[in-house]
Design a protein around this motif. Sequence first.
Motif, PDB file in Angstrom:
ATOM      1  N   LEU A 127       0.834  -1.198   0.000  1.00  0.00           N
ATOM      2  CA  LEU A 127       0.000   0.000   0.000  1.00  0.00           C
ATOM      3  C   LEU A 127       0.866   1.245   0.000  1.00  0.00           C
ATOM      4  N   THR A 128       0.265   2.342  -0.401  1.00  0.00           N
ATOM      5  CA  THR A 128       0.892   3.648  -0.200  1.00  0.00           C
ATOM      6  C   THR A 128       0.527   4.104   1.212  1.00  0.00           C
ATOM      7  N   ALA A 129       1.221   5.107   1.719  1.00  0.00           N
ATOM      8  CA  ALA A 129       0.911   5.634   3.049  1.00  0.00           C
ATOM      9  C   ALA A 129      -0.521   6.156   3.104  1.00  0.00           C
ATOM     10  N   THR A 130      -0.974   6.803   2.050  1.00  0.00           N
ATOM     11  CA  THR A 130      -2.341   7.327   1.993  1.00  0.00           C
ATOM     12  C   THR A 130      -3.357   6.197   2.071  1.00  0.00           C
ATOM     13  N   GLU A 131      -3.120   5.124   1.336  1.00  0.00           N
ATOM     14  CA  GLU A 131      -4.028   3.971   1.374  1.00  0.00           C
ATOM     15  C   GLU A 131      -4.042   3.332   2.758  1.00  0.00           C
ATOM     16  N   ALA A 132      -2.875   3.263   3.407  1.00  0.00           N
ATOM     17  CA  ALA A 132      -2.786   2.643   4.730  1.00  0.00           C
ATOM     18  C   ALA A 132      -3.614   3.413   5.757  1.00  0.00           C
ATOM     19  N   LEU A 133      -3.723   4.728   5.607  1.00  0.00           N
ATOM     20  CA  LEU A 133      -4.448   5.545   6.575  1.00  0.00           C
ATOM     21  C   LEU A 133      -5.965   5.475   6.426  1.00  0.00           C
ATOM     22  N   THR A 134      -6.475   4.823   5.380  1.00  0.00           N
ATOM     23  CA  THR A 134      -7.922   4.729   5.192  1.00  0.00           C
ATOM     24  C   THR A 134      -8.579   3.776   6.181  1.00  0.00           C
ATOM     25  N   GLY A 135      -7.816   2.816   6.731  1.00  0.00           N
ATOM     26  CA  GLY A 135      -8.387   1.843   7.661  1.00  0.00           C
ATOM     27  C   GLY A 135      -9.017   0.652   6.982  1.00  0.00           C
ATOM     28  N   ILE A 136      -9.024   0.619   5.667  1.00  0.00           N
ATOM     29  CA  ILE A 136      -9.637  -0.501   4.949  1.00  0.00           C
ATOM     30  C   ILE A 136      -8.921  -1.816   5.248  1.00  0.00           C
ATOM     31  N   HIS A 137      -7.624  -1.755   5.472  1.00  0.00           N
ATOM     32  CA  HIS A 137      -6.848  -2.969   5.745  1.00  0.00           C
ATOM     33  C   HIS A 137      -6.493  -3.084   7.228  1.00  0.00           C
ATOM     34  N   ASP A 138      -7.310  -2.499   8.093  1.00  0.00           N
ATOM     35  CA  ASP A 138      -7.068  -2.566   9.526  1.00  0.00           C
ATOM     36  C   ASP A 138      -7.037  -4.024   9.971  1.00  0.00           C
ATOM     37  N   ALA A 139      -6.072  -4.377  10.807  1.00  0.00           N
ATOM     38  CA  ALA A 139      -5.887  -5.734  11.345  1.00  0.00           C
ATOM     39  C   ALA A 139      -5.415  -6.723  10.281  1.00  0.00           C
ATOM     40  N   PRO A 141      -2.137  -7.701   7.432  1.00  0.00           N
ATOM     41  CA  PRO A 141      -0.731  -7.388   7.141  1.00  0.00           C
ATOM     42  C   PRO A 141      -0.606  -6.491   5.912  1.00  0.00           C
ATOM     43  N   ILE A 142       0.161  -5.422   6.068  1.00  0.00           N
ATOM     44  CA  ILE A 142       0.408  -4.517   4.944  1.00  0.00           C
ATOM     45  C   ILE A 142       1.908  -4.290   4.803  1.00  0.00           C
ATOM     46  N   GLN A 143       2.276  -3.779   3.658  1.00  0.00           N
ATOM     47  CA  GLN A 143       3.677  -3.453   3.376  1.00  0.00           C
ATOM     48  C   GLN A 143       3.732  -2.031   2.861  1.00  0.00           C
ATOM     49  N   LEU A 144       4.590  -1.228   3.478  1.00  0.00           N
ATOM     50  CA  LEU A 144       4.792   0.148   3.044  1.00  0.00           C
ATOM     51  C   LEU A 144       6.238   0.316   2.613  1.00  0.00           C
ATOM     52  N   GLN A 145       6.444   1.153   1.636  1.00  0.00           N
ATOM     53  CA  GLN A 145       7.800   1.445   1.189  1.00  0.00           C
ATOM     54  C   GLN A 145       8.128   2.869   1.596  1.00  0.00           C
ATOM     55  N   GLY A 146       9.309   3.061   2.151  1.00  0.00           N
ATOM     56  CA  GLY A 146       9.715   4.383   2.583  1.00  0.00           C
ATOM     57  C   GLY A 146      11.224   4.504   2.592  1.00  0.00           C
ATOM     58  N   GLN A 147      11.693   5.669   2.919  1.00  0.00           N
ATOM     59  CA  GLN A 147      13.126   5.924   2.987  1.00  0.00           C
ATOM     60  C   GLN A 147      13.470   6.275   4.427  1.00  0.00           C
ATOM     61  N   LEU A 148      14.435   5.559   5.015  1.00  0.00           N
ATOM     62  CA  LEU A 148      14.884   5.840   6.367  1.00  0.00           C
ATOM     63  C   LEU A 148      15.690   7.134   6.352  1.00  0.00           C
ATOM     64  N   LEU A 149      15.225   8.119   7.114  1.00  0.00           N
ATOM     65  CA  LEU A 149      15.869   9.425   7.127  1.00  0.00           C
ATOM     66  C   LEU A 149      16.789   9.629   8.322  1.00  0.00           C
ATOM     67  N   TYR A 150      16.448   9.023   9.468  1.00  0.00           N
ATOM     68  CA  TYR A 150      17.192   9.317  10.668  1.00  0.00           C
ATOM     69  C   TYR A 150      16.853   8.282  11.733  1.00  0.00           C
ATOM     70  N   ILE A 151      17.831   7.853  12.522  1.00  0.00           N
ATOM     71  CA  ILE A 151      17.605   6.995  13.679  1.00  0.00           C
ATOM     72  C   ILE A 151      17.924   7.814  14.915  1.00  0.00           C
ATOM     73  N   SER A 152      16.945   8.012  15.779  1.00  0.00           N
ATOM     74  CA  SER A 152      17.131   8.818  16.985  1.00  0.00           C
ATOM     75  C   SER A 152      18.050   8.100  17.959  1.00  0.00           C
TER      76      SER A 152
END
Length: 163
Positions: A127-139, A141-152
């Motif tokens: 899913l895209t981040a926008t799709e993940a926030l819709t709640g349609i796939h709540d509970a 398993p989903i997969q999101l792709q992103g770029q790691l920017l920083y580790i605190s």
Amino acid sequence: RFNQRLQLIGVHVYMPDLSYVQILDAPPTDPFAIPISDTAGVMRRSLVAPGHRVHVRGVVTASMGKDFSLMDAKHGIFVHADRPLRVQKGDLLDVVGFPSMGDYTAILEDAIVRRIGSATPPAPVALTATEALTGIHDAEPIQLQGQLLYISRGPREIGRAHV
């Protein structure tokens, strides 16, 4: 209130006190004898017996103490057990619990569990981040792709990653 899966997610009932509540039927002696419902239908308007326990069957996709997510052939549901459990990803379970309203989807509360085997958990849906926030796939398993920017590395954020 109903969500996009036509599941009841909100209701309010007012009464002067609990003396107005009356138990009409005793629970079944074997709760696992209740017919199996699909997870998406747990709180649909067409549910024949609202307020009663429901029985679902599915594979565990994530586990966190007394809480876990379970997925049948099509949809997932969050489960809150009545006591700590040792379920793990891939366990095939029969679950009987009381339908309740979650933030975006139905959940089962005060659940009792019977392990009936193991199964391969479903593959995550990309899913895209926008799709993940819709709640349609709540509970589920989903997969999101992103770029790691920083580790605190601060004392309050040790191990937190920012994507």
